[in-house]
Scaffold this motif. Structure first.
Motif, PDB file in Angstrom:
ATOM      1  N   THR A  51       0.825  -1.208   0.000  1.00 42.41           N
ATOM      2  CA  THR A  51       0.000   0.000   0.000  1.00 42.41           C
ATOM      3  C   THR A  51       0.855   1.252   0.000  1.00 42.41           C
ATOM      4  O   THR A  51       1.700   1.439   0.876  1.00 42.41           O
ATOM      5  N   ILE A  52       0.602   2.100  -1.001  1.00 41.23           N
ATOM      6  CA  ILE A  52       1.225   3.418  -1.044  1.00 41.23           C
ATOM      7  C   ILE A  52       0.377   4.387  -0.230  1.00 41.23           C
ATOM      8  O   ILE A  52       0.875   5.146   0.577  1.00 41.23           O
ATOM      9  N   GLY A  53      -0.918   4.354  -0.470  1.00 35.45           N
ATOM     10  CA  GLY A  53      -1.829   5.220   0.249  1.00 35.45           C
ATOM     11  C   GLY A  53      -3.264   4.803   0.011  1.00 35.45           C
ATOM     12  O   GLY A  53      -3.537   3.911  -0.787  1.00 35.45           O
ATOM     13  N   TRP A  54      -4.168   5.442   0.723  1.00 37.25           N
ATOM     14  CA  TRP A  54      -5.589   5.131   0.589  1.00 37.25           C
ATOM     15  C   TRP A  54      -6.385   6.404   0.828  1.00 37.25           C
ATOM     16  O   TRP A  54      -5.931   7.326   1.500  1.00 37.25           O
ATOM     17  N   ILE A  55      -7.560   6.418   0.204  1.00 37.54           N
ATOM     18  CA  ILE A  55      -8.505   7.515   0.416  1.00 37.54           C
ATOM     19  C   ILE A  55      -9.874   6.894   0.671  1.00 37.54           C
ATOM     20  O   ILE A  55     -10.305   6.002  -0.055  1.00 37.54           O
ATOM     21  N   GLU A  56     -10.528   7.368   1.699  1.00 40.56           N
ATOM     22  CA  GLU A  56     -11.890   6.928   2.010  1.00 40.56           C
ATOM     23  C   GLU A  56     -12.858   8.015   1.531  1.00 40.56           C
ATOM     24  O   GLU A  56     -12.671   9.196   1.824  1.00 40.56           O
ATOM     25  N   PHE A  57     -13.865   7.586   0.770  1.00 41.47           N
ATOM     26  CA  PHE A  57     -14.868   8.490   0.220  1.00 41.47           C
ATOM     27  C   PHE A  57     -16.239   8.152   0.780  1.00 41.47           C
ATOM     28  O   PHE A  57     -16.513   6.994   1.114  1.00 41.47           O
ATOM     29  N   LEU A  64     -13.364  11.613   2.828  1.00 44.51           N
ATOM     30  CA  LEU A  64     -13.579  11.558   4.279  1.00 44.51           C
ATOM     31  C   LEU A  64     -12.274  11.463   5.051  1.00 44.51           C
ATOM     32  O   LEU A  64     -12.140  12.040   6.125  1.00 44.51           O
ATOM     33  N   ASP A  65     -11.326  10.689   4.515  1.00 46.19           N
ATOM     34  CA  ASP A  65     -10.089  10.421   5.234  1.00 46.19           C
ATOM     35  C   ASP A  65      -9.063   9.918   4.228  1.00 46.19           C
ATOM     36  O   ASP A  65      -9.421   9.514   3.118  1.00 46.19           O
ATOM     37  N   GLN A  66      -7.806   9.952   4.605  1.00 49.50           N
ATOM     38  CA  GLN A  66      -6.764   9.393   3.763  1.00 49.50           C
ATOM     39  C   GLN A  66      -5.565   9.072   4.621  1.00 49.50           C
ATOM     40  O   GLN A  66      -5.448   9.549   5.748  1.00 49.50           O
ATOM     41  N   GLY A  67      -4.678   8.229   4.091  1.00 49.21           N
ATOM     42  CA  GLY A  67      -3.483   7.869   4.834  1.00 49.21           C
ATOM     43  C   GLY A  67      -2.463   7.212   3.940  1.00 49.21           C
ATOM     44  O   GLY A  67      -2.715   6.958   2.756  1.00 49.21           O
ATOM     45  N   LEU A  68      -1.312   6.922   4.516  1.00 51.61           N
ATOM     46  CA  LEU A  68      -0.199   6.307   3.802  1.00 51.61           C
ATOM     47  C   LEU A  68       0.002   4.877   4.257  1.00 51.61           C
ATOM     48  O   LEU A  68      -0.381   4.501   5.358  1.00 51.61           O
ATOM     49  N   GLY A  69       0.643   4.101   3.394  1.00 51.93           N
ATOM     50  CA  GLY A  69       1.001   2.731   3.717  1.00 51.93           C
ATOM     51  C   GLY A  69       2.499   2.542   3.637  1.00 51.93           C
ATOM     52  O   GLY A  69       3.239   3.462   3.267  1.00 51.93           O
ATOM     53  N   PRO A  70       2.975   1.337   3.942  1.00 56.15           N
ATOM     54  CA  PRO A  70       4.409   1.051   3.964  1.00 56.15           C
ATOM     55  C   PRO A  70       5.125   1.291   2.638  1.00 56.15           C
ATOM     56  O   PRO A  70       6.310   1.606   2.627  1.00 56.15           O
ATOM     57  N   ALA A  71       4.451   1.143   1.506  1.00 60.81           N
ATOM     58  CA  ALA A  71       5.102   1.313   0.201  1.00 60.81           C
ATOM     59  C   ALA A  71       5.179   2.770  -0.244  1.00 60.81           C
ATOM     60  O   ALA A  71       5.686   3.056  -1.324  1.00 60.81           O
ATOM     61  N   ALA A  72       4.717   3.696   0.577  1.00 58.40           N
ATOM     62  CA  ALA A  72       4.792   5.114   0.215  1.00 58.40           C
ATOM     63  C   ALA A  72       6.233   5.547  -0.025  1.00 58.40           C
ATOM     64  O   ALA A  72       6.484   6.446  -0.826  1.00 58.40           O
TER      65      ALA A  72
END
Length: 130
Positions: A51-57, A64-72
């Motif tokens: 995971t590079i990142g994610w966005i919650e819609f 609504l929210d977003q964040g980073l993962g280990p592959a960022a």
């Protein structure tokens, strides 16, 4: 569907749409979009090694929210910021979100960000053609 189970994304509907960007190799990312509810899916996405990142819609497309993962770390910090900023307007992201809005529980696309010019994902001078 082992990845979906690991991320805590089971069947059934939800009131959130989670788009997870994973690293697939040089110049290639995958958008995995899932209908979710609760925190479990976000926690799984944030912990997954690709995971590079994610966005919650919300279902209407509002962020609504977003964040980073280990592959960022595979991208530069400026690229990650631009990716999360620009992703909601990208046709590939809009397509996977439309898939969820149409009633699907999962929607996925492999995309090449090389064509955008500002995401040189996994490229370096040691690679042929770079």
């Amino acid at each position: 569907m082992g990845l979906f189970r690991f991320l805590g994304l089971g069947g059934g509907g939800g009131d959130r749409h989670l788009v997870v960007v994973t690293f697939e190799g040089p110049g290639r990312l995958r958008l995995n979009a899932n209908r979710t509810s609760g925190k479990r899916a976000k926690q799984g996405a944030a912990a997954h090694e690709q995971t590079i990142g994610w966005i919650e819609f919300d279902p209407k497309g509002g962020r609504l929210d977003q964040g980073l993962g280990p592959a960022a770390g595979k991208l530069g910090s400026a690229e990650v910021i631009a990716l999360l900023r620009d992703l909601p307007n990208d046709p590939a992201c809009q397509s996977v979100l439309r898939g969820l809005a149409s009633g699907r529980d999962h929607s996925s696309k492999v995309v090449s960000f090389e064509k955008w010019g500002h995401f040189g994902v996994g490229q370096g001078p040691s690679e042929p053609g770079a």
